[in-house]
Design a protein around this motif. Structure first.
Motif, mmCIF file in Angstrom:
data_model
loop_
_atom_site.group_PDB
_atom_site.id
_atom_site.type_symbol
_atom_site.label_atom_id
_atom_site.label_comp_id
_atom_site.label_asym_id
_atom_site.label_seq_id
_atom_site.Cartn_x
_atom_site.Cartn_y
_atom_site.Cartn_z
ATOM 1 N N GLY A 79 0.702 -1.230 0.216
ATOM 2 C CA GLY A 79 0.026 -0.126 -0.125
ATOM 3 C C GLY A 79 0.843 1.238 0.055
ATOM 4 N N ASP A 80 0.191 2.404 0.199
ATOM 5 C CA ASP A 80 1.033 3.670 0.292
ATOM 6 C C ASP A 80 1.797 3.860 1.240
ATOM 7 O OD1 ASP A 80 -0.093 4.571 -2.280
ATOM 8 O OD2 ASP A 80 -1.885 5.566 -1.326
ATOM 9 N N ASN A 81 1.700 2.850 2.331
ATOM 10 C CA ASN A 81 2.682 3.261 3.570
ATOM 11 C C ASN A 81 4.064 2.424 3.408
ATOM 12 O OD1 ASN A 81 1.694 0.291 3.624
ATOM 13 N ND2 ASN A 81 1.051 0.361 5.580
ATOM 14 N N ARG A 82 4.103 1.824 2.037
ATOM 15 C CA ARG A 82 5.253 1.101 1.487
ATOM 16 C C ARG A 82 5.649 0.006 2.274
ATOM 17 N NH1 ARG A 82 8.456 6.137 2.597
ATOM 18 N NH2 ARG A 82 9.943 4.616 3.498
ATOM 19 N N ALA A 83 4.596 -0.758 2.919
ATOM 20 C CA ALA A 83 4.890 -1.684 3.790
ATOM 21 C C ALA A 83 4.570 -3.193 3.040
ATOM 22 C CB ALA A 83 4.163 -1.791 5.055
ATOM 23 N N GLN B 82 15.745 -13.619 9.938
ATOM 24 C CA GLN B 82 15.998 -12.272 9.054
ATOM 25 C C GLN B 82 15.343 -12.589 7.567
ATOM 26 O OE1 GLN B 82 19.763 -10.927 8.791
ATOM 27 N NE2 GLN B 82 19.248 -9.113 7.766
ATOM 28 N N LEU B 83 14.591 -11.648 7.274
ATOM 29 C CA LEU B 83 13.736 -11.770 5.997
ATOM 30 C C LEU B 83 14.452 -10.748 4.973
ATOM 31 C CD1 LEU B 83 11.445 -12.430 3.853
ATOM 32 C CD2 LEU B 83 10.282 -10.621 5.056
ATOM 33 N N THR B 84 15.003 -11.106 3.946
ATOM 34 C CA THR B 84 15.813 -10.153 3.107
ATOM 35 C C THR B 84 14.956 -10.162 1.586
ATOM 36 O OG1 THR B 84 17.920 -10.608 4.011
ATOM 37 C CG2 THR B 84 17.683 -9.254 2.081
ATOM 38 N N LEU B 85 14.583 -9.124 1.120
ATOM 39 C CA LEU B 85 14.024 -9.018 -0.315
ATOM 40 C C LEU B 85 14.918 -8.486 -1.198
ATOM 41 C CD1 LEU B 85 10.440 -7.233 0.410
ATOM 42 C CD2 LEU B 85 11.130 -9.669 0.451
ATOM 43 N N LYS C 164 14.241 -7.379 7.259
ATOM 44 C CA LYS C 164 13.901 -7.080 8.833
ATOM 45 C C LYS C 164 14.233 -8.271 9.551
ATOM 46 C CE LYS C 164 10.825 -5.413 11.596
ATOM 47 N NZ LYS C 164 9.858 -4.052 11.546
ATOM 48 N N ARG C 165 14.594 -8.118 10.608
ATOM 49 C CA ARG C 165 14.704 -9.316 11.650
ATOM 50 C C ARG C 165 13.607 -9.751 12.433
ATOM 51 N NH1 ARG C 165 20.264 -10.796 12.843
ATOM 52 N NH2 ARG C 165 21.600 -9.174 11.874
ATOM 53 N N LYS D 178 9.357 -2.556 5.227
ATOM 54 C CA LYS D 178 9.539 -1.243 4.690
ATOM 55 C C LYS D 178 10.170 -0.970 3.457
ATOM 56 C CE LYS D 178 7.693 3.404 5.613
ATOM 57 N NZ LYS D 178 6.997 3.910 6.502
ATOM 58 N N LEU D 179 9.559 -0.854 2.366
ATOM 59 C CA LEU D 179 10.389 -0.507 1.064
ATOM 60 C C LEU D 179 10.667 0.864 1.087
ATOM 61 C CD1 LEU D 179 8.031 -2.295 -1.699
ATOM 62 C CD2 LEU D 179 9.950 -3.263 -0.353
#
Length: 136
Positions: free
Chosen positions: A17-21, A37-40, A74-75, A89-90
């Motif tokens: 969404g617009d919150n970039r999450a 840990q998640l990494t994109l 994010k951890r 958060k992007l």
């Protein structure tokens, strides 16, 4: 106790969404609390310019191969046998590119750690820009 099984990512399509999450749901099939840990990761640089004659010429010469670019990470902690929604958060640059293109293919890398051992999982995801709400 150690990590024996890999994490599972529930959805393949993530609406941002617009919150970039980006909310990614991850499950822990292990019988122990894990740190993770998640990494994109994207194969295209988010701020890459549009195709030009110079860039296409460079690709023909074997240069300009897209590199894996870490977008966000994010951890988190997940209890034994539970699932959790991890919110990443992007960055603004990535969010703008996503809004412009509408969708973006990324690789999600999840590392679970406990008791001195770790397991890594990778999964292909599609980030989709949320449609704007109609104005009244």
């Amino acid at each position: 106790l150690a990590v024996e099984k890999e994490a599972r990512i529930k959805k393949r399509k993530i609406v941002v969404g617009d919150n970039r999450a980006a909310n990614v749901q991850i499950s822990n099939p292990n019988a122990v609390l894990v740190n993770g840990q998640l990494t994109l990761i994207s194969n295209v640089s988010p701020g890459a310019p549009k195709k030009s004659a110079a860039s296409s010429a460079a690709k023909r010469k074997g240069k300009g191969k897209p590199k894996a670019v870490k977008i966000a990470s994010k951890r988190f902690k997940i209890a034994a046998g539970k699932s959790k929604t991890v919110t990443v958060k992007l960055p603004r640059k990535t969010w703008r590119a996503l809004k412009r293109k509408g969708r973006m293919k990324v690789t999600a890398k999840v590392v679970l750690r406990a008791g001195g051992t770790s397991k890594t999982t990778t999964s292909k995801l599609t980030l989709v820009a949320a449609k704007p709400k109609p104005k009244r």
